[in-house]
Design a protein around this motif. Sequence first.
Motif, mmCIF file in Angstrom:
data_model
loop_
_atom_site.group_PDB
_atom_site.id
_atom_site.type_symbol
_atom_site.label_atom_id
_atom_site.label_comp_id
_atom_site.label_asym_id
_atom_site.label_seq_id
_atom_site.Cartn_x
_atom_site.Cartn_y
_atom_site.Cartn_z
ATOM 1 N N VAL A 126 0.869 -1.168 0.000
ATOM 2 C CA VAL A 126 0.000 0.000 0.000
ATOM 3 C C VAL A 126 0.912 1.226 0.000
ATOM 4 N N PRO A 127 0.953 1.948 -1.113
ATOM 5 C CA PRO A 127 1.842 3.103 -1.159
ATOM 6 C C PRO A 127 1.393 4.181 -0.172
ATOM 7 N N GLU A 128 2.361 4.919 0.298
ATOM 8 C CA GLU A 128 2.068 6.003 1.228
ATOM 9 C C GLU A 128 1.268 7.062 0.490
ATOM 10 N N THR A 129 0.170 7.448 1.087
ATOM 11 C CA THR A 129 -0.631 8.504 0.476
ATOM 12 C C THR A 129 -0.206 9.836 1.065
ATOM 13 N N LYS A 130 -0.125 10.794 0.215
ATOM 14 C CA LYS A 130 0.285 12.119 0.661
ATOM 15 C C LYS A 130 -0.944 12.864 1.156
ATOM 16 N N ALA A 131 -0.955 13.110 2.441
ATOM 17 C CA ALA A 131 -2.051 13.865 3.022
ATOM 18 C C ALA A 131 -1.602 15.308 3.146
#
Length: 141
Positions: A126-131
């Motif tokens: 699960v790629p890191e999502t940019k928040a």
Amino acid sequence: MTGMIERIPNWPPVLPDLFGWVEASLPGLHTTPGLHGIRIEESLTEDTYVLRAELPGIDPAKDVEITMTEGVLTLRAERSTQSADKRHTEFRYGTFARAVRLPAGARGDDAAADYKDGVLTITVPVPETKAGTRTIPVRHT
């Protein structure tokens, strides 16, 4: 009434067995006759979703099917009875199935599955999502 839980020595371990009994005994709980649920554990780290499923007595090479469609992981397994001459059995035979929704952004194409000691472990990156805040420019026409 206080101290009642302390007097029941197997209190926590009894609950999963109780739920299994209820699951097997309630009509209408499974939509398909002979279809059994699969007990699972899920965890999510920074970059990996892990699903562990209890599947003892299964040959993973021929009796397990794992599919991913539109963000849903579906696990199906089949366990056949070894002999019809059993005096008593509490084992479940037939088809086992479970579907779980994957986290947003899960990369199903890079998923892997391993089977050891009756437990199937499926890992999905699960790629890191940019928040953060994003500014949307307004076009003037």
